[in-house]
Scaffold this motif. Structure first.
Motif, PDB file in Angstrom:
ATOM      1  N   ARG A 130       0.845  -1.201   0.000  1.00 15.79           N
ATOM      2  CA  ARG A 130       0.000   0.000   0.000  1.00 15.79           C
ATOM      3  C   ARG A 130       0.874   1.244   0.000  1.00 15.79           C
ATOM      4  O   ARG A 130       0.528   2.258  -0.600  1.00 15.79           O
ATOM      5  N   GLY A 131       2.024   1.167   0.669  1.00 18.70           N
ATOM      6  CA  GLY A 131       2.982   2.277   0.615  1.00 18.70           C
ATOM      7  C   GLY A 131       3.454   2.509  -0.812  1.00 18.70           C
ATOM      8  O   GLY A 131       3.618   3.654  -1.243  1.00 18.70           O
ATOM      9  N   GLN A 132       3.669   1.440  -1.551  1.00 22.71           N
ATOM     10  CA  GLN A 132       4.064   1.598  -2.950  1.00 22.71           C
ATOM     11  C   GLN A 132       2.914   2.158  -3.788  1.00 22.71           C
ATOM     12  O   GLN A 132       3.134   2.979  -4.685  1.00 22.71           O
ATOM     13  N   ALA A 133       1.677   1.731  -3.483  1.00 21.92           N
ATOM     14  CA  ALA A 133       0.511   2.286  -4.186  1.00 21.92           C
ATOM     15  C   ALA A 133       0.405   3.778  -3.894  1.00 21.92           C
ATOM     16  O   ALA A 133       0.089   4.581  -4.780  1.00 21.92           O
ATOM     17  N   HIS A 134       0.697   4.146  -2.665  1.00 20.77           N
ATOM     18  CA  HIS A 134       0.691   5.560  -2.282  1.00 20.77           C
ATOM     19  C   HIS A 134       1.737   6.323  -3.098  1.00 20.77           C
ATOM     20  O   HIS A 134       1.487   7.427  -3.576  1.00 20.77           O
ATOM     21  N   MET A 135       2.898   5.723  -3.275  1.00 17.15           N
ATOM     22  CA  MET A 135       3.946   6.339  -4.092  1.00 17.15           C
ATOM     23  C   MET A 135       3.470   6.492  -5.527  1.00 17.15           C
ATOM     24  O   MET A 135       3.713   7.531  -6.156  1.00 17.15           O
ATOM     25  N   CYS A 136       2.769   5.503  -6.047  1.00 16.71           N
ATOM     26  CA  CYS A 136       2.224   5.610  -7.409  1.00 16.71           C
ATOM     27  C   CYS A 136       1.305   6.818  -7.517  1.00 16.71           C
ATOM     28  O   CYS A 136       1.391   7.595  -8.480  1.00 16.71           O
ATOM     29  N   LEU A 137       0.431   6.991  -6.536  1.00 16.09           N
ATOM     30  CA  LEU A 137      -0.474   8.143  -6.534  1.00 16.09           C
ATOM     31  C   LEU A 137       0.303   9.455  -6.520  1.00 16.09           C
ATOM     32  O   LEU A 137      -0.020  10.393  -7.249  1.00 16.09           O
ATOM     33  N   THR A 138       1.342   9.511  -5.693  1.00 18.19           N
ATOM     34  CA  THR A 138       2.150  10.723  -5.580  1.00 18.19           C
ATOM     35  C   THR A 138       2.831  11.048  -6.910  1.00 18.19           C
ATOM     36  O   THR A 138       2.799  12.190  -7.375  1.00 18.19           O
ATOM     37  N   VAL A 139       3.431  10.043  -7.537  1.00 17.03           N
ATOM     38  CA  VAL A 139       4.095  10.246  -8.828  1.00 17.03           C
ATOM     39  C   VAL A 139       3.094  10.717  -9.875  1.00 17.03           C
ATOM     40  O   VAL A 139       3.430  11.524 -10.742  1.00 17.03           O
TER      41      VAL A 139
END
Length: 169
Positions: free
Chosen positions: A137-146
């Motif tokens: 989910r942290g990586q999904a959050h990073m995807c959203l940020t990018v």
């Protein structure tokens, strides 16, 4: 111990809903864009989480479909992926809620994706399931940020302060 894992099952469901809410307005191209996450894109990351939950739930319960490839794309379209995620989260919550404290101390055996047989206690394996969710989910959050989307607060303490989580605070 049951209450502890019920909290994590409920938190997992809550946090996944927040990630999916944040991703709901992404365009198809954005969902599939490789942004450097371990599974490339938001779509790849969210599918991976669904795949691994199905693998672990098949190991825990002996029921359900479990892909053998961790990068399997189960759903290319977001609405179908979201429905499958919601169903899997409910399955996890219901399964954990139906267990006794004693069950968490027991052992179980399963086959890994590389065909090794492993026997271990249930509680640490279940802890891994929820920790793995948090990691990706942290990586999904990073995807959203990018992709230029706002930050999504996902802290366990926020869940415990929410209406859904007050019972676990």
């Amino acid at each position: 111990m049951r209450q502890h894992f019920m909290m994590f099952a409920a938190y997992n469901q809550w946090a996944n809903a927040r990630i999916y809410d944040a991703a709901a307005d992404l365009q198809e191209e954005e969902l599939g864009r490789d942004v450097g996450a371990f599974f490339g894109s938001m779509l790849g990351t969210l599918n991976h989480l669904l795949v691994t939950d199905r693998i672990w739930m098949k190991r825990f319960t002996g029921e359900g479909d479990a892909p053998s490839n961790l990068a399997t794309i189960l759903h290319r379209a977001f609405p179908g992926l979201r429905m499958a995620r919601e169903a899997e989260d409910k399955r996890i919550v219901d399964w954990v809620s139906g267990m006794t404290d004693k069950a968490f101390t027991g052992r179980f055996s399963y086959m890994t994706t590389d065909m090794r047989t492993v026997s271990q206690r249930l509680a640490p394996a279940l802890s891994h399931l929820f920790n793995h969710q948090t990691h990706h989910r942290g990586q999904a959050h990073m995807c959203l940020t990018v992709l230029g989307r706002p930050s999504v607060p996902l802290d366990l303490m926020l869940f415990q302060r929410s209406e859904e989580g007050r019972a676990y605070a």
